[in-house]
Write a protein that holds these residues in place. Structure first.
Motif, short mmCIF file in Angstrom:
data_model
loop_
_atom_site.label_atom_id
_atom_site.label_comp_id
_atom_site.label_asym_id
_atom_site.label_seq_id
_atom_site.Cartn_x
_atom_site.Cartn_y
_atom_site.Cartn_z
N ASP A 123 -23.13 -31.09 -79.21
CA ASP A 123 -24.58 -31.10 -79.33
C ASP A 123 -25.10 -29.77 -79.87
OD1 ASP A 123 -27.03 -32.52 -79.05
OD2 ASP A 123 -27.47 -31.43 -77.18
N GLY A 124 -24.20 -28.90 -80.30
CA GLY A 124 -24.59 -27.63 -80.88
C GLY A 124 -24.85 -26.52 -79.88
N LYS A 125 -24.52 -26.73 -78.62
CA LYS A 125 -24.76 -25.71 -77.60
C LYS A 125 -23.53 -24.82 -77.42
CE LYS A 125 -27.82 -28.66 -74.79
NZ LYS A 125 -27.49 -29.95 -75.44
N VAL A 126 -23.77 -23.56 -77.05
CA VAL A 126 -22.69 -22.63 -76.68
C VAL A 126 -22.99 -22.11 -75.28
CG1 VAL A 126 -21.57 -20.43 -77.17
CG2 VAL A 126 -22.12 -21.99 -79.04
N PHE A 127 -22.04 -22.26 -74.39
CA PHE A 127 -22.18 -21.85 -72.99
C PHE A 127 -21.34 -20.60 -72.73
CE2 PHE A 127 -22.45 -26.44 -73.40
CZ PHE A 127 -23.63 -26.75 -72.74
N SER A 128 -21.83 -19.76 -71.83
CA SER A 128 -21.11 -18.55 -71.43
C SER A 128 -20.97 -18.52 -69.91
CB SER A 128 -21.87 -17.31 -71.92
OG SER A 128 -21.25 -16.14 -71.44
N PHE A 129 -19.72 -18.46 -69.44
CA PHE A 129 -19.44 -18.40 -68.00
C PHE A 129 -18.90 -17.03 -67.64
CE2 PHE A 129 -18.97 -22.85 -69.20
CZ PHE A 129 -19.66 -23.51 -68.19
N ASP A 130 -19.36 -16.51 -66.50
CA ASP A 130 -18.85 -15.24 -65.98
C ASP A 130 -17.64 -15.53 -65.10
OD1 ASP A 130 -18.33 -12.82 -64.84
OD2 ASP A 130 -20.32 -12.53 -63.96
N VAL A 131 -16.45 -15.13 -65.56
CA VAL A 131 -15.22 -15.30 -64.78
C VAL A 131 -14.61 -13.94 -64.45
CG1 VAL A 131 -14.68 -17.61 -65.64
CG2 VAL A 131 -13.92 -15.62 -66.93
N SER A 132 -15.46 -12.90 -64.45
CA SER A 132 -14.97 -11.53 -64.29
C SER A 132 -14.44 -11.24 -62.89
CB SER A 132 -16.07 -10.53 -64.64
OG SER A 132 -17.19 -10.71 -63.78
N ILE A 133 -14.94 -11.96 -61.87
CA ILE A 133 -14.50 -11.70 -60.51
C ILE A 133 -13.00 -11.95 -60.38
CG2 ILE A 133 -14.72 -12.36 -58.08
CD1 ILE A 133 -17.63 -13.04 -58.60
N ALA A 134 -12.54 -13.06 -60.95
CA ALA A 134 -11.11 -13.38 -60.89
C ALA A 134 -10.29 -12.33 -61.63
CB ALA A 134 -10.85 -14.76 -61.48
N SER A 135 -10.75 -11.91 -62.82
CA SER A 135 -10.03 -10.92 -63.61
C SER A 135 -9.94 -9.59 -62.87
CB SER A 135 -10.72 -10.70 -64.96
OG SER A 135 -10.84 -11.92 -65.66
N ALA A 136 -11.06 -9.14 -62.28
CA ALA A 136 -11.09 -7.86 -61.58
C ALA A 136 -10.21 -7.90 -60.33
CB ALA A 136 -12.52 -7.50 -61.21
N ALA A 137 -10.23 -9.02 -59.61
CA ALA A 137 -9.43 -9.13 -58.39
C ALA A 137 -7.95 -9.08 -58.71
CB ALA A 137 -9.78 -10.43 -57.65
N PHE A 138 -7.56 -9.75 -59.79
CA PHE A 138 -6.14 -9.73 -60.15
C PHE A 138 -5.71 -8.36 -60.65
CE2 PHE A 138 -2.73 -10.31 -63.31
CZ PHE A 138 -1.74 -10.74 -62.44
N ALA A 139 -6.58 -7.70 -61.42
CA ALA A 139 -6.25 -6.36 -61.92
C ALA A 139 -6.05 -5.40 -60.76
CB ALA A 139 -7.37 -5.87 -62.84
N ALA A 140 -6.91 -5.52 -59.73
CA ALA A 140 -6.79 -4.64 -58.57
C ALA A 140 -5.50 -4.89 -57.80
CB ALA A 140 -7.99 -4.82 -57.65
N SER A 141 -5.15 -6.18 -57.63
CA SER A 141 -3.93 -6.50 -56.89
C SER A 141 -2.69 -6.11 -57.67
CB SER A 141 -3.89 -8.01 -56.56
OG SER A 141 -3.79 -8.77 -57.75
N SER A 142 -2.75 -6.20 -59.00
CA SER A 142 -1.60 -5.84 -59.83
C SER A 142 -1.36 -4.33 -59.81
CB SER A 142 -1.81 -6.31 -61.27
OG SER A 142 -1.90 -7.70 -61.33
#
Length: 206
Positions: A113-132
């Motif tokens: 339908d011509g729409k572009v959506f943006s989702f914030d998934v930064s919490i998962a990325s930051a949590a994994f970076a911290a644990s790594s």
């Protein structure tokens, strides 16, 4: 005639070298199916792997939904994928989908339908970076990357922006800029647009 023979021998040797250098991390052999994910759901139209979370990817489906899957290695070293998020941004096919680069803090999806959506998934990325980073000193450098902890992957995902008229017609494809600041999209209207991502798509004007 002699030259052709040399070319043929070189190609054969190169092909053999490529086969020998191929490494299959799951313990299977080349050509084997090592996992089958999400059968029985709507047709998958798009797919992108997360740039930093191992064994994690998102798919866009024909019914307008977006699923995020992740996997840990089982005792037999087989990939065990499961769906950790089911997003319903649209009722139109999600033909284009990508994570932002380099950290995958945003997930973008474009529909028919011509729409572009943006989702914030930064919490998962930051949590994994911290644990790594906390376990980096004790890890074996030769070991495969650790699988992301389920708690971090299942962290909340938020719709932060939607460009309602990104394209006149289908959003066909999208690609993030390496610096993470911009996103390029193309549509069936023949246009290519470059967006300032910010923490989403701003006002929806390229």
């Amino acid at each position: 005639g002699g030259a052709a023979g040399v070319v043929g021998d070189t190609s054969s040797a190169s092909s053999t070298q490529r086969r020998q250098s191929l490494q299959i991390m799951s313990g299977s052999t080349p050509g084997d199916i090592v996992a089958s994910i999400g059968e029985g759901h709507a047709c998958v139209m798009s797919l992108d792997f997360h740039p930093t979370l191992p064994n994690t990817f998102a798919v866009g489906r024909k019914d307008g939904t977006v699923d995020i899957y992740s996997s840990s290695h089982g005792d037999d070293d087989r990939l065990a994928f499961r769906r950790v998020h089911h997003l319903v941004p649209s009722h139109h096919p999600i033909r284009a989908l990508t994570y932002s680069r380099p950290d995958g803090a945003l997930l973008f999806a474009g529909d028919d339908d011509g729409k572009v959506f943006s989702f914030d998934v930064s919490i998962a990325s930051a949590a994994f970076a911290a644990s790594s980073s906390s376990s980096a000193g004790a890890s074996d450098a030769s070991a495969p990357p650790p699988s992301p902890p389920w708690a971090s992957i299942a962290a909340p995902v938020k719709l932060v922006a939607c460009a309602l008229t990104a394209h006149r017609g289908w959003v066909m494809h999208m690609a993030p800029f390496p610096d993470g600041r911009r996103l390029a999209t193309c549509g069936s209207d023949g246009a290519v647009k470059v967006w300032d991502c910010g923490k989403g798509l701003g006002s929806g004007v390229p």
